[in-house]
Design a protein around this motif. Structure first.
Motif, short mmCIF file in Angstrom:
data_model
loop_
_atom_site.label_atom_id
_atom_site.label_comp_id
_atom_site.label_asym_id
_atom_site.label_seq_id
_atom_site.Cartn_x
_atom_site.Cartn_y
_atom_site.Cartn_z
N ASP A 80 0.82 -1.30 0.02
CA ASP A 80 0.07 0.02 0.06
C ASP A 80 0.91 1.35 -0.02
O ASP A 80 1.37 1.71 1.05
N GLY A 81 0.92 1.89 -1.26
CA GLY A 81 1.65 3.14 -1.05
C GLY A 81 3.13 3.19 -1.27
O GLY A 81 4.03 2.19 -0.97
N ILE A 82 3.85 4.19 -1.20
CA ILE A 82 5.20 4.46 -1.48
C ILE A 82 5.81 3.93 -0.19
O ILE A 82 6.98 3.28 -0.11
N ASN A 87 9.67 0.00 2.38
CA ASN A 87 10.07 -0.73 3.62
C ASN A 87 8.64 -1.69 3.78
O ASN A 87 8.04 -1.37 4.57
N PRO A 88 8.86 -2.69 2.90
CA PRO A 88 7.79 -3.59 2.95
C PRO A 88 7.58 -4.36 4.06
O PRO A 88 8.81 -4.95 4.68
N PRO A 89 6.39 -4.59 4.64
CA PRO A 89 6.39 -5.31 5.87
C PRO A 89 6.51 -6.99 5.80
O PRO A 89 6.37 -7.31 4.54
N GLU A 90 7.26 -7.51 6.61
CA GLU A 90 7.80 -8.83 6.61
C GLU A 90 6.58 -9.74 6.48
O GLU A 90 7.12 -10.80 5.51
N ALA A 91 5.44 -9.45 6.87
CA ALA A 91 4.31 -10.50 6.45
C ALA A 91 3.89 -10.57 4.98
O ALA A 91 3.68 -11.57 4.36
N LYS A 92 4.02 -9.41 4.17
CA LYS A 92 3.81 -9.41 2.86
C LYS A 92 5.01 -9.79 2.09
O LYS A 92 4.78 -10.53 1.01
N LEU A 93 6.32 -9.54 2.49
CA LEU A 93 7.39 -10.36 2.11
C LEU A 93 7.20 -11.76 1.86
O LEU A 93 7.46 -12.53 0.91
N ASP A 94 6.95 -12.25 3.03
CA ASP A 94 6.91 -13.72 3.25
C ASP A 94 5.62 -14.27 2.22
O ASP A 94 5.90 -15.31 1.80
#
Length: 104
Positions: A80-82, A87-94
């Motif tokens: 969500d957004g710039i 700084n992508p959240p860890e949960a979304k990266l996983d």
């Protein structure tokens, strides 16, 4: 000649109308064009960095490129957004990693 206050009101009304034109999703608006440009640049830079780091870790460029492209696509849909893209959240990266490694 208009009084100074009428001139200021006219200018402010014009500026308000300009800022209301288009939404962030409208590529023809200033905000929409910026968002589209940022997203394209982010995706390109993300893939390049991902491939570079993957090859440093021992993967071949041929193996890393499709995974990195998949990650950029999945993250692009879900971040969500710039601020999240920077700084992508860890949960979304996983979650993206699980999807992309499952596709290989």
């Amino acid at each position: 000649m208009l009084p100074r206050s009428s001139y200021i009101i006219a200018v402010l009304t014009f500026l308000l109308a300009l800022t209301a034109c288009g939404s962030a999703d409208d590529e023809n608006s200033l905000t929409g064009a910026f968002n589209k440009s940022f997203d394209e640049s982010w995706s390109t830079e993300f893939v390049a960095g991902c491939v570079t780091e993957s090859t440093k870790a021992g993967a071949t460029e041929a193996d890393a490129t499709p995974v990195c492209n998949c990650l950029a696509k999945e993250l692009g849909k879900n971040l969500d957004g710039i601020s999240e893209k920077m700084n992508p959240p860890e949960a979304k990266l996983d979650a993206a990693t699980e999807i992309c490694l499952g596709d290989i």
